[in-house]
Design an enzyme around this catalytic site. Structure first.
Site, PDB file in Angstrom:
ATOM      1  CE  LYS A 190      37.475  44.471  81.885  1.00 36.07           C
ATOM      2  NZ  LYS A 190      36.900  44.419  81.315  1.00 36.07           N
ATOM      3  CB  ALA A 192      37.068  40.525  77.238  1.00 37.06           C
ATOM      4  N   GLY A 223      36.167  48.656  80.317  1.00 36.92           N
ATOM      5  CA  GLY A 223      37.301  48.249  80.081  1.00 36.92           C
ATOM      6  C   GLY A 223      37.899  49.967  81.263  1.00 36.92           C
ATOM      7  CD  GLU A 265      49.129  37.945  74.264  1.00 37.90           C
ATOM      8  OE1 GLU A 265      49.662  38.699  72.887  1.00 37.90           O
ATOM      9  OE2 GLU A 265      48.816  37.589  74.612  1.00 37.90           O
ATOM     10  CB  CYS A 299      47.723  38.112  69.444  1.00 37.14           C
ATOM     11  SG  CYS A 299      48.521  36.744  70.490  1.00 37.14           S
ATOM     12  CD  GLN A 346      37.543  44.349  66.839  1.00 43.41           C
ATOM     13  OE1 GLN A 346      38.274  44.037  65.506  1.00 43.41           O
ATOM     14  NE2 GLN A 346      37.298  45.384  67.577  1.00 43.41           N
ATOM     15  CG  ASP A 348      31.158  49.179  62.343  1.00 38.71           C
ATOM     16  OD1 ASP A 348      30.348  48.564  61.221  1.00 38.71           O
ATOM     17  OD2 ASP A 348      30.329  49.458  62.673  1.00 38.71           O
ATOM     18  CE  LYS A 349      41.744  46.775  63.998  1.00 36.16           C
ATOM     19  NZ  LYS A 349      42.063  46.585  65.348  1.00 36.16           N
ATOM     20  CD  GLU A 396      46.446  43.291  66.270  1.00 33.69           C
ATOM     21  OE1 GLU A 396      47.504  42.231  66.489  1.00 33.69           O
ATOM     22  OE2 GLU A 396      46.214  44.451  67.568  1.00 33.69           O
TER      23      GLU A 396
HETATM   24  P1  NAI Z   1      41.385  46.479  74.765  1.00 29.61           P
HETATM   25  O1  NAI Z   1      42.668  46.491  74.709  1.00 29.61           O
HETATM   26  O2  NAI Z   1      40.385  47.713  74.704  1.00 29.61           O
HETATM   27  O3  NAI Z   1      40.131  45.244  75.446  1.00 29.61           O
HETATM   28  C1  NAI Z   1      41.292  44.117  76.126  1.00 29.61           C
HETATM   29  C2  NAI Z   1      40.511  44.304  77.958  1.00 29.61           C
HETATM   30  O4  NAI Z   1      41.080  45.815  78.189  1.00 29.61           O
HETATM   31  C3  NAI Z   1      38.628  44.122  77.879  1.00 29.61           C
HETATM   32  O5  NAI Z   1      38.916  43.543  78.858  1.00 29.61           O
HETATM   33  C4  NAI Z   1      38.785  45.659  78.058  1.00 29.61           C
HETATM   34  O6  NAI Z   1      37.936  45.751  78.997  1.00 29.61           O
HETATM   35  C5  NAI Z   1      39.682  46.382  78.872  1.00 29.61           C
HETATM   36  N1  NAI Z   1      40.335  47.442  78.664  1.00 29.61           N
HETATM   37  C6  NAI Z   1      39.960  48.657  77.294  1.00 29.61           C
HETATM   38  N2  NAI Z   1      40.196  49.214  78.280  1.00 29.61           N
HETATM   39  C7  NAI Z   1      40.786  49.624  79.852  1.00 29.61           C
HETATM   40  C8  NAI Z   1      41.493  50.293  80.470  1.00 29.61           C
HETATM   41  N3  NAI Z   1      41.287  51.552  80.281  1.00 29.61           N
HETATM   42  N4  NAI Z   1      42.118  50.150  81.606  1.00 29.61           N
HETATM   43  C9  NAI Z   1      41.809  48.722  82.001  1.00 29.61           C
HETATM   44  N5  NAI Z   1      41.112  48.224  81.630  1.00 29.61           N
HETATM   45  C10 NAI Z   1      40.650  48.383  79.858  1.00 29.61           C
HETATM   46  O7  NAI Z   1      40.872  45.619  73.161  1.00 29.61           O
HETATM   47  P2  NAI Z   1      39.473  45.802  71.955  1.00 29.61           P
HETATM   48  O8  NAI Z   1      38.593  47.067  72.049  1.00 29.61           O
HETATM   49  O9  NAI Z   1      38.260  44.763  72.866  1.00 29.61           O
HETATM   50  O10 NAI Z   1      39.535  45.177  70.548  1.00 29.61           O
HETATM   51  C11 NAI Z   1      40.292  46.554  70.282  1.00 29.61           C
HETATM   52  C12 NAI Z   1      41.641  46.109  68.938  1.00 29.61           C
HETATM   53  O11 NAI Z   1      42.360  45.448  70.040  1.00 29.61           O
HETATM   54  C13 NAI Z   1      41.391  44.576  68.352  1.00 29.61           C
HETATM   55  O12 NAI Z   1      40.905  44.979  67.094  1.00 29.61           O
HETATM   56  C14 NAI Z   1      43.073  43.946  67.886  1.00 29.61           C
HETATM   57  O13 NAI Z   1      43.348  45.142  66.564  1.00 29.61           O
HETATM   58  C15 NAI Z   1      43.237  44.423  69.625  1.00 29.61           C
HETATM   59  N6  NAI Z   1      43.314  43.039  70.112  1.00 29.61           N
HETATM   60  C16 NAI Z   1      44.727  42.223  70.607  1.00 29.61           C
HETATM   61  C17 NAI Z   1      44.500  41.381  70.986  1.00 29.61           C
HETATM   62  C18 NAI Z   1      45.431  40.392  71.218  1.00 29.61           C
HETATM   63  O14 NAI Z   1      44.633  38.872  71.262  1.00 29.61           O
HETATM   64  N7  NAI Z   1      47.101  40.740  71.486  1.00 29.61           N
HETATM   65  C19 NAI Z   1      42.995  40.760  71.511  1.00 29.61           C
HETATM   66  C20 NAI Z   1      42.401  41.943  71.825  1.00 29.61           C
HETATM   67  C21 NAI Z   1      41.644  43.023  71.112  1.00 29.61           C
END
Ligand code: NAI
Ligand code: MG
Length: 493
Positions: A190, A192, A223, A265, A299, A346, A348-349, A396
């Site tokens: 899946k 993003a 998600g 990760e 990250c 992002q 806005d955050k 973060e």
């Molecule tokens: P997120 O963790 O919500 O999304 C990442 C992936 O998880 C996406 O594919 C999303 O559709 C999926 N997802 C979300 N909720 C889920 C659920 N309940 N069950 C299964 N899959 C789910 O991250 P988001 O909302 O895109 O970004 C929020 C914050 O997360 C960012 O501001 C940043 O701080 C952090 N982030 C960290 C990353 C990293 O590389 N470690 C990458 C992206 C975001």
């Protein structure tokens, strides 16, 4: 690192979108419930395509296809070397189409075309590295007590649900596909919801490469719906996830019902420590790259910049001078150094944290403003005089915002660097070799960079201490998370 200004500046043209459906069992299909969602160009905020949206019903079909491919059919009985050959073929096809994919990645995710080209190199390297592993994943013969022969087999974990984020759409795909395919697993990915387009294009190339039906399935969607359906599906053996810590907690709880394997990760608030005995020029350059690479949407971003008090003033001045010169704008323009953030959410955050930092009493040295009214651009931002307890030093932010924290001595800075629930990466800048190695040993992080930053190679393990993750990606270590070990004992008496 991007080398800008050496070649003629050229405007890259916008790409044609070729694929927006779901890939299930090597067929491009519409979702059962007919849903779709919009995907945007972060540089303009405009809709660039409508993409098929998977519901739980599509996930079920994809998982069934992946299970069938795992248990019967050509993939299940294929020689390991031939799996590797298919992966090499896919890497070759990606290389052949690299420029098209880089433009599409830049267009959908907002990263500069220069960075996107760099990601393509990483993507291809990763697939080739794991293609090479396919026929080298070996078990052991074990000197067991008694007249028995015991040996181990390393077999695929099974159907792998892979959930990836928007900051490195193609690279994260490769990090997940590489070890999974090398070990003989099958995949339901899946992407993003912000950045589905390049995964769909690469999946077309995977079919062209000759991957059998059901080995690779792509389910676009959100998600809470598509992602959640994967996490709770009893036919999925493992979830590999990259994203937010809070999302990982939800996934781990939900995966508990079927006791799925999980690897995570997650994010970080990585300490980047500059000692006064560093090469100042190199450290300024490095600290700048550590935070501003890909708009701080990494990250591993070096977002807590500890600077030894003696050099703090000069260091911050030099950093600010560079920040003010950074060219922020159209990511498809080769002269651009910083593109937009990925989304309104992002943006806005980040602006929320900029306001919070000022309220908390940190000194805004430069930046902090949105740039332009269209797209999600933000100025490179520096806060000085930040204290450890401030939210901008703890959370973060995932944007081009760095917190400068002054320190006096080694023990103090190590303790402060470790005072976080994160533990993904850490940097140190010093010419003193003892200091560098002592820091590397003491800091709680999965990756430590000495006089460099963001050097991530597919050959070296990558992952988090503490709440920055579980398991390792890249390197030989990733293979452990995509195989089950089976002990076979034969009676020789
Ligand atoms: P997120 O963790 O919500 O999304 C990442 C992936 O998880 C996406 O594919 C999303 O559709 C999926 N997802 C979300 N909720 C889920 C659920 N309940 N069950 C299964 N899959 C789910 O991250 P988001 O909302 O895109 O970004 C929020 C914050 O997360 C960012 O501001 C940043 O701080 C952090 N982030 C960290 C990353 C990293 O590389 N470690 C990458 C992206 C975001
Ligand atoms: Mg989210």
């Amino acid at each position: 690192m991007a080398v800008i200004g050496k070649k003629a500046v050229k405007k890259v043209t916008t790409p044609k979108i070729k694929q927006t459906k779901l890939l299930i069992n090597n067929k491009w299909v519409d979702p059962v419930e007919g849903g779709s969602f919009k995907t945007y160009n972060p540089a303009t905020g405009e809709v660039i395509a409508k993409v098929a949206e998977a519901s739980a019903k599509d996930i079920d079909l994809a998982v069934k296809a992946a299970r069938k491919a795992l248990e019967s059919g050509p993939w299940a009985t294929m020689d390991a070397a031939d799996r590797g050959k298919l992966m090499f073929k896919l890497a070759d096809l990606i290389e052949k189409n690299a420029e098209e994919l880089a433009v599409l990645e830049s267009y959908n995710c907002g990263k500069t075309i220069t960075d996107a080209r760099g990601d393509l190199v990483g993507t291809i390297n990763t697939l080739r590295y794991y293609a090479g592993w396919a026929d080298k994943i070996e078990g052991r013969t074990v000197p067991v007590r008694g007249k028995f022969l015991s040996y181990t087999l390393r077999q695929p974990v099974g159907v792998i649900g892979q959930i990836i984020p928007w900051n490195f759409p193609l690279l994260m795909l490769a990090w997940k596909w590489g070890p999974a395919l090398a070990c003989g697993n099958t995949i339901v990915l899946k992407p993003a919801e912000q950045t589905p387009l390049t995964a769909l294009r690469v999946a077309e190339l995977a079919i062209e490469a000759g991957f059998p039906a059901g080995v690779i399935n792509i389910v676009n969607g959100f998600g809470e719906t598509a992602g959640n359906a994967l996490v709770i599906h009893p036919g999925v053996d493992k979830i590999a996830f990259t994203g937010h810590v809070e999302t990982a907690k939800i996934i781990q709880k939900k995966a508990a019902d079927t006791l799925k394997r999980t690897t995570f990760e997650l994010g970080g608030k990585s300490p980047n420590v500059v000692f006064a005995d560093c090469d100042l020029e190199q450290a300024v350059e490095g600290a700048f790259h550590a935070i501003y690479f890909h708009c701080g949407q990494c990250c591993t971003a070096g977002s807590r910049l500890f600077v030894e008090q003696k050099i703090q003033k000069e260091f911050v001045e030099r950093l600010a001078a560079k920040a003010k010169q950074r060219k922020v704008g159209d990511p498809l323009d080769e002269s651009t150094q910083q593109g937009p953030q990925v989304s309104q959410e992002q943006l806005d955050k980040i602006l929320h944290y900029v306001a919070l930092g000022q309220r908390e009493g940190a000194k805004l040295v430069t930046g902090g403003q949105r740039k332009g009214a269209k797209g999600y651009f933000i100025e490179p931002t520096i806060f000085d005089g930040v204290r450890d307890e401030m939210a901008i030093a703890r959370d973060e932010i995932f944007g081009p915002v760095v917190s400068v924290l002054p320190f006096k001595d080694f023990d103090e800075v190590v303790a402060r660097a470790n005072d976080t629930f994160y533990g993904l990466a850490a940097g140190v800048w010093t010419k003193n070799i003892d200091k560098a190695h002592n820091y590397a040993a003491a800091v709680k992080a999965g990756t430590v960079w000495v006089n460099c930053y963001h050097i991530v190679d597919t050959t070296t393990p990558f992952g988090g201490f503490k709440m920055s993750g579980q398991g390792r990606e890249n390197g030989e270590e990733a293979l452990d998370h995509y195989t089950e070990t089976k002990t076979v004992t034969v009676n020789l008496a």
